[in-house]
Scaffold this active site. Structure first.
Site, mmCIF file in Angstrom:
data_model
loop_
_atom_site.group_PDB
_atom_site.id
_atom_site.type_symbol
_atom_site.label_atom_id
_atom_site.label_comp_id
_atom_site.label_asym_id
_atom_site.label_seq_id
_atom_site.Cartn_x
_atom_site.Cartn_y
_atom_site.Cartn_z
ATOM 1 N N HIS A 40 102.574 -35.193 21.116
ATOM 2 C CA HIS A 40 102.338 -34.985 19.682
ATOM 3 C C HIS A 40 103.620 -35.174 18.862
ATOM 4 C CE1 HIS A 40 100.745 -32.391 16.197
ATOM 5 N NE2 HIS A 40 100.166 -33.581 16.159
ATOM 6 N N THR A 78 106.214 -31.533 9.135
ATOM 7 C CA THR A 78 106.973 -32.771 8.986
ATOM 8 C C THR A 78 106.064 -33.969 8.717
ATOM 9 O OG1 THR A 78 108.797 -31.947 10.325
ATOM 10 C CG2 THR A 78 108.531 -34.338 10.214
HETATM 11 N N1 LIG Z 1 104.728 -29.260 16.027
HETATM 12 C C1 LIG Z 1 105.340 -29.451 14.808
HETATM 13 C C2 LIG Z 1 104.639 -29.814 13.662
HETATM 14 N N2 LIG Z 1 103.298 -30.000 13.699
HETATM 15 C C3 LIG Z 1 102.478 -30.057 12.492
HETATM 16 C C4 LIG Z 1 102.478 -31.448 11.807
HETATM 17 O O1 LIG Z 1 103.726 -31.716 11.180
HETATM 18 C C5 LIG Z 1 101.388 -31.499 10.734
HETATM 19 O O2 LIG Z 1 101.619 -30.479 9.770
HETATM 20 C C6 LIG Z 1 99.999 -31.319 11.334
HETATM 21 O O3 LIG Z 1 99.840 -32.269 12.380
HETATM 22 C C7 LIG Z 1 98.890 -31.497 10.289
HETATM 23 O O4 LIG Z 1 99.010 -32.756 9.671
HETATM 24 N N3 LIG Z 1 105.291 -30.006 12.487
HETATM 25 C C8 LIG Z 1 106.655 -29.836 12.417
HETATM 26 O O5 LIG Z 1 107.244 -29.997 11.332
HETATM 27 N N4 LIG Z 1 107.357 -29.479 13.545
HETATM 28 C C9 LIG Z 1 106.741 -29.282 14.746
HETATM 29 O O6 LIG Z 1 107.427 -28.962 15.762
HETATM 30 C C1 LIG Z 2 105.343 -31.322 18.047
HETATM 31 C C2 LIG Z 2 104.192 -30.404 17.903
HETATM 32 O O1 LIG Z 2 103.248 -30.594 17.116
HETATM 33 C C3 LIG Z 2 104.067 -29.338 18.946
HETATM 34 O O2 LIG Z 2 103.758 -28.091 18.365
HETATM 35 C C4 LIG Z 2 102.941 -29.760 19.870
HETATM 36 O O3 LIG Z 2 103.066 -28.975 21.022
HETATM 37 P P1 LIG Z 2 102.226 -29.430 22.313
HETATM 38 O O4 LIG Z 2 102.608 -30.880 22.570
HETATM 39 O O5 LIG Z 2 102.695 -28.508 23.432
HETATM 40 O O6 LIG Z 2 100.771 -29.269 21.956
#
Ligand SMILES: Nc1c(NC[C@H](O)[C@H](O)[C@H](O)CO)[nH]c(=O)[nH]c1=O
Ligand SMILES: CC(=O)[C@@H](O)COP(=O)(O)O
Length: 173
Positions: A97, A65
């Site tokens: 995060h 995202t």
């Molecule tokens: N935890 C989720 C993520 N994490 C990845 C980030 O969106 C991004 O790709 C990364 O931080 C590298 O820039 N993305 C989602 O779409 N949904 C999640 O729950």
């Molecule tokens: C929203 C995210 O990127 C998720 O995967 C992070 O998980 P966490 O906060 O348990 O490291």
């Protein structure tokens, strides 16, 4: 109003213009693809239901995202589009995060919309649990992708008519 009280797939169809002249971009995040692919199906089907043609729907996939705004801007620079739909699902984890992603993406898309005058649609689920995501991706509370598609049609029509007006009084596109 919470999705529990206002189904995401329920809308006034008389308020949705003909989408056949409109050109759409759709950017889909790979993260939580079981959810985002349901959002995409709902979105794509809703666009076609209201007259959009497949040749006028341009789709790209990104890792997560967080990458949606950048990819949406790249797509809008590559194709002539009237609206760009961004689909993702960020499920709360143990840390903050998710908050950083959601805040960055929502702000990024509204900034793009205001700066360019072109609608960038926030079709991102921000659930606390996977179950809440399922409920909003074609489950009991409807499909966020449908809501995003209907929003894109209404806003895309507004954008296209503004571009037509500019041309009619001599301003470039
Ligand atoms: N935890 C989720 C993520 N994490 C990845 C980030 O969106 C991004 O790709 C990364 O931080 C590298 O820039 N993305 C989602 O779409 N949904 C999640 O729950
Ligand atoms: C929203 C995210 O990127 C998720 O995967 C992070 O998980 P966490 O906060 O348990 O490291």
């Amino acid at each position: 109003m919470a999705s529990a009280r206002s189904n995401l797939s329920t809308y006034d169809e008389s308020n949705v213009p003909d989408a056949s002249p409109l050109r759409f971009g759709i950017v889909v995040a790979d993260w939580n693809r079981d959810i985002t692919h349901k959002l995409y199906e709902g979105c794509f089907d809703a666009l076609l239901k209201h007259g959009a043609t497949e040749v006028n729907i341009h789709t790209v996939q990104v890792p997560g995202t967080f990458e949606l705004p950048a990819a949406a801007r790249i797509l809008a620079g590559r194709e002539k589009l009237d609206a760009v739909i961004c689909l993702g699902c960020v499920i709360k984890g143990e840390t903050k995060h998710d908050e950083y992603i959601n805040n960055a993406v929502s702000q990024g898309l509204v900034n793009l919309s205001i700066a360019t005058g072109k609608p960038y649609i926030f079709g991102v689920l921000t659930p606390n649990t996977h179950e809440q995501a399922v409920d909003r991706a074609g489950g009991k509370y409807g499909n966020k992708g449908v809501e995003a598609a209907v929003t894109a049609i209404r806003m895309g029509e507004l954008y296209r008519s503004s571009q037509t007006a500019k041309k009619s009084i001599g301003f470039g596109a």
